[in-house]
Motif scaffolding. Structure first.
Motif, PDB file in Angstrom:
ATOM      1  N   SER A 381      -3.204   1.430   1.483  1.00  0.00           N
ATOM      2  CA  SER A 381      -1.817   1.215   1.919  1.00  0.00           C
ATOM      3  C   SER A 381      -1.446  -0.256   2.058  1.00  0.00           C
ATOM      4  O   SER A 381      -0.269  -0.616   1.965  1.00  0.00           O
ATOM      5  N   SER A 382      -2.426  -1.124   2.289  1.00  0.00           N
ATOM      6  CA  SER A 382      -2.133  -2.547   2.504  1.00  0.00           C
ATOM      7  C   SER A 382      -1.763  -3.284   1.219  1.00  0.00           C
ATOM      8  O   SER A 382      -1.255  -4.400   1.260  1.00  0.00           O
ATOM      9  N   ASP A 383      -2.023  -2.659   0.081  1.00  0.00           N
ATOM     10  CA  ASP A 383      -1.694  -3.263  -1.204  1.00  0.00           C
ATOM     11  C   ASP A 383      -0.393  -2.631  -1.699  1.00  0.00           C
ATOM     12  O   ASP A 383      -0.385  -1.539  -2.275  1.00  0.00           O
ATOM     13  N   SER A 384       0.723  -3.318  -1.471  1.00  0.00           N
ATOM     14  CA  SER A 384       2.038  -2.734  -1.750  1.00  0.00           C
ATOM     15  C   SER A 384       2.231  -2.403  -3.231  1.00  0.00           C
ATOM     16  O   SER A 384       2.819  -1.373  -3.565  1.00  0.00           O
ATOM     17  N   GLN A 385       1.757  -3.266  -4.118  1.00  0.00           N
ATOM     18  CA  GLN A 385       1.921  -2.983  -5.547  1.00  0.00           C
ATOM     19  C   GLN A 385       1.077  -1.792  -5.979  1.00  0.00           C
ATOM     20  O   GLN A 385       1.496  -0.973  -6.794  1.00  0.00           O
ATOM     21  N   ARG A 386      -0.117  -1.690  -5.385  1.00  0.00           N
ATOM     22  CA  ARG A 386      -0.969  -0.555  -5.739  1.00  0.00           C
ATOM     23  C   ARG A 386      -0.348   0.756  -5.253  1.00  0.00           C
ATOM     24  O   ARG A 386      -0.476   1.796  -5.895  1.00  0.00           O
ATOM     25  N   VAL A 387       0.331   0.699  -4.116  1.00  0.00           N
ATOM     26  CA  VAL A 387       1.039   1.886  -3.613  1.00  0.00           C
ATOM     27  C   VAL A 387       2.139   2.294  -4.594  1.00  0.00           C
ATOM     28  O   VAL A 387       2.330   3.483  -4.883  1.00  0.00           O
ATOM     29  N   LEU A 388       2.863   1.289  -5.135  1.00  0.00           N
ATOM     30  CA  LEU A 388       3.895   1.584  -6.126  1.00  0.00           C
ATOM     31  C   LEU A 388       3.299   2.239  -7.368  1.00  0.00           C
ATOM     32  O   LEU A 388       3.894   3.153  -7.960  1.00  0.00           O
ATOM     33  N   VAL A 389       2.118   1.773  -7.772  1.00  0.00           N
ATOM     34  CA  VAL A 389       1.434   2.370  -8.919  1.00  0.00           C
ATOM     35  C   VAL A 389       1.089   3.829  -8.626  1.00  0.00           C
ATOM     36  O   VAL A 389       1.318   4.721  -9.458  1.00  0.00           O
ATOM     37  N   ALA A 390       0.543   4.087  -7.436  1.00  0.00           N
ATOM     38  CA  ALA A 390       0.173   5.456  -7.056  1.00  0.00           C
ATOM     39  C   ALA A 390       1.403   6.364  -7.014  1.00  0.00           C
ATOM     40  O   ALA A 390       1.355   7.523  -7.454  1.00  0.00           O
ATOM     41  N   GLU A 391       2.503   5.842  -6.507  1.00  0.00           N
ATOM     42  CA  GLU A 391       3.742   6.639  -6.458  1.00  0.00           C
ATOM     43  C   GLU A 391       4.257   6.920  -7.864  1.00  0.00           C
ATOM     44  O   GLU A 391       4.780   8.013  -8.150  1.00  0.00           O
TER      45      GLU A 391
END
Length: 524
Positions: A381-391
């Motif tokens: 969750s702390s990696d905002s861009q990675r969260v966007l990728v997961a979404e």
């Protein structure tokens, strides 16, 4: 008398003009007949000075520095036992040859024609000194030597390294810079002291905000170096560094900043972009109920458009990847131009496997019960861009009837998921090693809980292979299995950019390991 006097003056003046004209014509003819004369004049105009910059300078000592720019520049001052070519192939540097005696023991013969920039002869004791310093220093090279148990000096040109455990491709760890033991004999190992090296250039002057490098007179091929001087200027911030490059005060910069053009514009320089070492991928838990089925894994992989992720989230500043080593590594040249995205193929795989698409779900009857493809996807969750990728992945899969429960885990929770492997899918990234070791993906206790007898056999074989053709064939087979069994889905790699002044000539090969290949031919 006066008329005769002026007549003689006129004749002399006319003769002078004729002589000048004849000389001029002859010179022009000589230039046409001898074009090398102009080339000589051009050579005289060649500038033999290179200007580099460093943001937030800490120490020129490569062992103590944490600055990536310093580590890069240090490679033209200091040399390692082994280095890498532009396609990441291992090459001898200070080492003349090496041999693996057994799983944990290496014998290394050193070159006998190397000298430090103070004239002292390079010897085995210097290697022993450096390794022992690395093991006790707060250095980025600690990981290179942490598994070294002992270093024995057999003679001035031979050392024996013994490891505390077997390390696949350990020889690739021998890429750290070597320092002189004699130079430090009566000195403290501190950042302020400028060490000496065996490389092409030496530190000849330390100024308040810059370093001056000149040719190392003891470097064997010093006469082939076109650059006489390299000036390294220290800047307080990366912003100042970028501005200096824009103004022409720096000739070359290298960065992993994907938005470099926003800082330096698009004109007045040449850039080379290559795949970086930061690799992003999905790991599928091959022991989970649904993902133990290879057809479900395949359907997921074919349903994810990697190009969509790179374009929509990273503005095309990342490269789509299909295998961990497809960044230009010599050992794996099976480049896959496609992203593997194929919705129709994904659907057909599931249909052939007995799945039916109903009510926006893929489902089938198993033991008289209806089973749906519903999976957990873990992301940090702390990696905002990675969260966007997961979404983005969740949206893509759900549009095709594969339901996803997205788990946004804290850093601690994420590490626990990795440790316990209690996930269906997890979004990961790794800084790829300089070696071609794939233990993270195929070794014991790998992230996918993936077991394959053929893969295990190959992994055991390549650890001791030195035959290049056999290595290439084995890695080709690993790539085939990776794309057939799909225990992982490689997504993308970051971009590594080297930008240099358009007046700088001779720059050819660059990679994220080294920017100064063939620097002996650089000039302006």
């Amino acid at each position: 008398m006066k008329s005769n006097y002026f007549k003689y003056i006129f004749i002399i003046f006319a003769i002078a003009i004729m002589i000048f004209a004849i000389v001029k014509i002859k010179k022009d003819e000589q230039k046409k007949q001898n074009p090398t004369q102009e080339k000589k004049e051009e050579v005289e105009q060649i500038i033999t000075e290179l200007k580099l910059g460093v943001a937030s300078f800490d120490s020129i000592n490569p062992i103590l520095s944490k600055n990536k720019n310093i580590q890069d520049i240090s490679k033209i001052i200091f040399e390692p036992l082994m280095t890498l070519s532009s396609n990441y192939k291992l090459e001898n540097c200070l080492a003349k040859e090496w041999a693996k005696q057994n799983d944990k023991t290496y014998i290394i013969k050193l070159k006998d024609d190397k000298n430090w920039s103070d004239g002292q002869k390079f010897a085995a004791e210097d290697v022993k000194f450096t390794i022992e310093k690395l093991k006790t220093s707060d250095t980025i090279y600690l990981s290179n030597v942490k598994n070294i148990d002992t270093v024995e000096v057999i003679d001035e040109e031979t050392i024996r390294i013994t490891l505390n455990q077997e390390i696949p491709f350990f020889e690739y760890n021998l890429t750290f810079p070597i320092l002189s033991s004699n130079y430090y004999k009566d000195k403290e190992f501190i950042p302020d002291i400028v060490p000496i090296g065996t490389g092409m250039y030496k530190v000849s002057e330390v100024l308040e905000s810059s370093l001056i490098l000149t040719k190392n007179e003891y470097y064997k091929e010093k006469d082939n170096l076109k650059l006489d001087k390299i000036i390294i200027t220290n800047y307080a911030s990366i912003g100042e560094l970028y501005n200096a490059f824009k103004m022409g005060n720096i000739d070359l910069i290298s960065t992993q900043n994907s938005n470099l053009k926003d800082h330096i514009g698009t004109i007045g320089y040449i850039s080379k972009e290559i795949k970086g070492r930061e690799h992003y991928f999905l790991a599928f838990n091959a022991k989970s109920n649904l993902l133990s089925q290879v057809n479900v894994r395949k359907a997921i992989c074919y349903s994810i458009d990697k190009s969509n992720i790179v374009s929509s989230i990273y503005s095309d500043n990342y490269y789509v990847s299909s295998f961990p080593l497809d960044y230009g590594n010599w050992i794996y040249q099976e480049q896959d131009a496609s992203s593997g995205y194929n919705i129709e193929q994904a659907k057909q795989i599931l249909i052939n496997d007995g799945w039916s698409y109903k009510n926006k779900y893929w489902q089938k009857i198993v033991n008289y019960k209806s089973q749906k493809i519903y999976l957990n996807l873990v992301v940090k969750s702390s990696d905002s861009q990675r969260v966007l990728v997961a979404e983005n992945i969740k949206t893509q899969l759900e549009n095709e009837g594969i339901r996803i429960n997205l788990i946004k885990a804290s850093d601690t929770q994420y590490e626990n998921y990795l440790k316990n492997k209690n996930y269906d899918m997890i979004l990961c990234s790794i800084n790829l090693s300089v070696s071609p070791d794939l233990s993270t993906f195929f070794g014991e206790n790998n992230l996918a809980n993936y077991l394959n007898d053929e893969v295990t056999s190959i992994m055991n074989e390549i650890k001791n292979l030195t035959d290049e053709e056999k290595l290439i064939q084995n890695y080709k087979r690993l790539g085939e299995i990776y794309k057939t069994e799909m225990p992982y889905l490689s997504l993308y790699n970051n971009k590594y950019t080297v930008a240099y002044n358009s007046t700088l000539a001779g720059v050819k090969d660059v990679n994220w390991f080294y920017q100064f290949y063939n620097i002996n031919d650089w000039h302006k």
